[in-house]
Structures are given as C-alpha cells and as structure tokens.
Design an enzyme around this catalytic site. Sequence first.
Site, PDB file in Angstrom:
ATOM      1  N   LYS A  34      35.060  26.157 -43.675  1.00 31.31           N
ATOM      2  CA  LYS A  34      35.704  25.415 -44.748  1.00 31.31           C
ATOM      3  C   LYS A  34      36.956  26.147 -45.192  1.00 31.31           C
ATOM      4  O   LYS A  34      36.899  27.342 -45.521  1.00 31.31           O
ATOM      5  CB  LYS A  34      34.754  25.277 -45.939  1.00 31.31           C
ATOM      6  CG  LYS A  34      35.484  24.791 -47.183  1.00 31.31           C
ATOM      7  CD  LYS A  34      34.633  24.736 -48.409  1.00 31.31           C
ATOM      8  CE  LYS A  34      35.499  25.039 -49.624  1.00 31.31           C
ATOM      9  NZ  LYS A  34      34.950  24.580 -50.892  1.00 31.31           N
ATOM     10  N   ASP A  61      38.730  21.178 -47.448  1.00 28.43           N
ATOM     11  CA  ASP A  61      38.159  20.713 -48.723  1.00 28.43           C
ATOM     12  C   ASP A  61      39.216  20.787 -49.827  1.00 28.43           C
ATOM     13  O   ASP A  61      39.209  21.705 -50.640  1.00 28.43           O
ATOM     14  CB  ASP A  61      36.937  21.591 -49.057  1.00 28.43           C
ATOM     15  CG  ASP A  61      36.193  21.098 -50.274  1.00 28.43           C
ATOM     16  OD1 ASP A  61      36.364  19.930 -50.650  1.00 28.43           O
ATOM     17  OD2 ASP A  61      35.419  21.887 -50.854  1.00 28.43           O
ATOM     18  N   LYS A  63      39.837  18.004 -51.800  1.00 24.23           N
ATOM     19  CA  LYS A  63      39.381  17.038 -52.823  1.00 24.23           C
ATOM     20  C   LYS A  63      40.529  16.185 -53.360  1.00 24.23           C
ATOM     21  O   LYS A  63      40.856  16.241 -54.555  1.00 24.23           O
ATOM     22  CB  LYS A  63      38.683  17.769 -53.969  1.00 24.23           C
ATOM     23  CG  LYS A  63      37.461  18.563 -53.539  1.00 24.23           C
ATOM     24  CD  LYS A  63      36.721  19.135 -54.733  1.00 24.23           C
ATOM     25  CE  LYS A  63      35.479  19.894 -54.352  1.00 24.23           C
ATOM     26  NZ  LYS A  63      35.699  21.175 -53.672  1.00 24.23           N
ATOM     27  N   THR A 124      29.635  19.529 -59.931  1.00 26.94           N
ATOM     28  CA  THR A 124      28.431  20.074 -60.576  1.00 26.94           C
ATOM     29  C   THR A 124      28.756  20.823 -61.871  1.00 26.94           C
ATOM     30  O   THR A 124      27.865  21.143 -62.638  1.00 26.94           O
ATOM     31  CB  THR A 124      27.668  21.015 -59.620  1.00 26.94           C
ATOM     32  OG1 THR A 124      28.603  21.873 -59.008  1.00 26.94           O
ATOM     33  CG2 THR A 124      26.911  20.249 -58.575  1.00 26.94           C
ATOM     34  N   ARG A 217      29.764  32.878 -50.465  1.00 26.28           N
ATOM     35  CA  ARG A 217      29.564  34.282 -50.844  1.00 26.28           C
ATOM     36  C   ARG A 217      28.327  34.978 -50.281  1.00 26.28           C
ATOM     37  O   ARG A 217      28.415  36.167 -49.955  1.00 26.28           O
ATOM     38  CB  ARG A 217      29.635  34.398 -52.368  1.00 26.28           C
ATOM     39  CG  ARG A 217      31.070  34.254 -52.873  1.00 26.28           C
ATOM     40  CD  ARG A 217      31.134  33.967 -54.328  1.00 26.28           C
ATOM     41  NE  ARG A 217      30.594  32.657 -54.642  1.00 26.28           N
ATOM     42  CZ  ARG A 217      30.519  32.148 -55.859  1.00 26.28           C
ATOM     43  NH1 ARG A 217      30.949  32.859 -56.890  1.00 26.28           N
ATOM     44  NH2 ARG A 217      30.041  30.939 -56.070  1.00 26.28           N
TER      45      ARG A 217
END
Length: 243
Positions: A34, A61, A63, A124, A217
């Site tokens: 990613k 990514d 968005k 989230t 991570r």
Amino acid sequence: MKINDKLIVALDFDSLKKAIKIVDILDKNVTTYKVGLQLFTKEGYKSLEFLKKRDKKIFLDLKFHDIPNTVVGAVSSVLEHGVDMLTIHAMGGFDMMESVAKLIWQKRKKKTPAPKVFAVTLLTSLDSAFLQDMIGATSRSIEEEILILAQAARSAGIDGVVASPLEVKMLKQKCGKDILILTPGIRPTDFDKNDQQRTSTPYQAIKDGADYIVVGRPITTSTEPLKVVKDILKEIKNGLKDS
Ligand code: C5P
C-alpha cells in the site's frame, strides 16, 4: 487467489529509502504494497515506479473525495501508472462512484488492465456523534450507515469496500459474497494495538471473509519483519481453512 496476495503491507514512511529497505527485506514473501497519503505526498510517482520495478502489486490508497468530474480525472491519471487497487470515498456520493465505475468497466470491456476500486465507507475515526451532529443522521447506527454506503457502492458498480474487521461478516452477509472487502486494523495476536480501536487478528479477519488485509506497523516497526510476515501468512492459511 494465492495466500500471499491477501496480505498488503502498508508503506507508511516519510521517505522512499525506508520503504525500499522493508520491501527488500520482505522480498518475495510479500506481493502487494500500500502506498498511502504520507509516502505519495512525499515521494510522488517515484514510489510506484520503484514497486513496479520490483514486480510488486500496488494498492494506491489516496481516498479520492471530490465532485465526479474531478475524481474521474484523478483516477484517469492514476490509470496511466498501472496501479492494481485504489480507493475513493463512498461519501463522495452515488454519482461520483458510478462515474468512476463506468470508467473502470469501459477499460475492462476493452481488456485493458484496470485497478480494483474500493470505497471507504465511514472512517473508523468517526463515531455516532459525527453522524448525529454533522450529518443529521440521528436514527442510524454506525453499522447501518456503513451498510447503506457499502450497498450504494455496489449498486454504483464499485468492486468493494474498505471495512474494519468487525464489519466484514455483516457486509458479506448483507451485500453478497461478491463484494470485495479490504480490511485494515489488523493486529496479530500479542501485538500492540497502537491507535487502532476496532482490531482483529489476521486469522479472524480472513475467517470472517476479508479478501485482503492491510498491515502496517506490526510489520514495519518490528525488529523481525520477515518473521512477522511469515506468521501472518500462516494465520491467513488457517483462516482460509476454517472459513
Ligand atoms: O495500524 P497499521 O500501521 O497496521 O495501519 C495500516 C494502514 O491501515 C494504515 O496505512 C492506515 O492508513 C490504514 N487504515 C487504518 N484504519 C482505517 C483505514 C485505513 O488503519 N480505518
């Protein structure tokens, strides 16, 4: 799909040098990476070119969230760089998602390679106070809102959604098995949750039906990243067996 293709490692670094280091360590064990806002805004298309040279698949990514014309323009630009997956915001609206889907399906009809498109439903970091105070959706739960956005994405012709591990089962049940689900917020057993709240293990996410998991991570800050990857791949294998 091969087991390794289900794992996407997030290259959330402030320099290409650090990204190259981890990609070299993980070598052939990881097929897909990613590239998100941090690395892309710092290093631009260099970060994609390097991954292509290493024969890696790319999940870009960024968005996208804007009016249909602008997002279609951005997706068209990205298409020239041969990414394999990309994200847009479902909150950009049905017309925006449909315009992107039309562009992608035109390519596919002509047998031109086109990326899989995933819609982000609700970030989230947002909670029910956001729905009530900023959107005015006072009667809906977070889960209901996510489902509405995911169903809109599917009707617009979008391939799948980004969802927390806790929504995977519900979305597969209610939107049908064909919806592709890409799940961040993954923490192998015994790992620090960092700032992630709604987490799950690779085993559980895959068992529940996630098509792809994104892990950052736990791998990139580990002193033994290769070992972590190998353990995650084992969990994916077991999750598939028990699903
Ligand atoms: O926490 P970790 O380092 O594993 O995060 C991996 C990726 O998942 C990050 O690049 C982050 O942007 C992404 N992500 C997330 N939570 C979401 C959506 C995306 O952590 N709800």
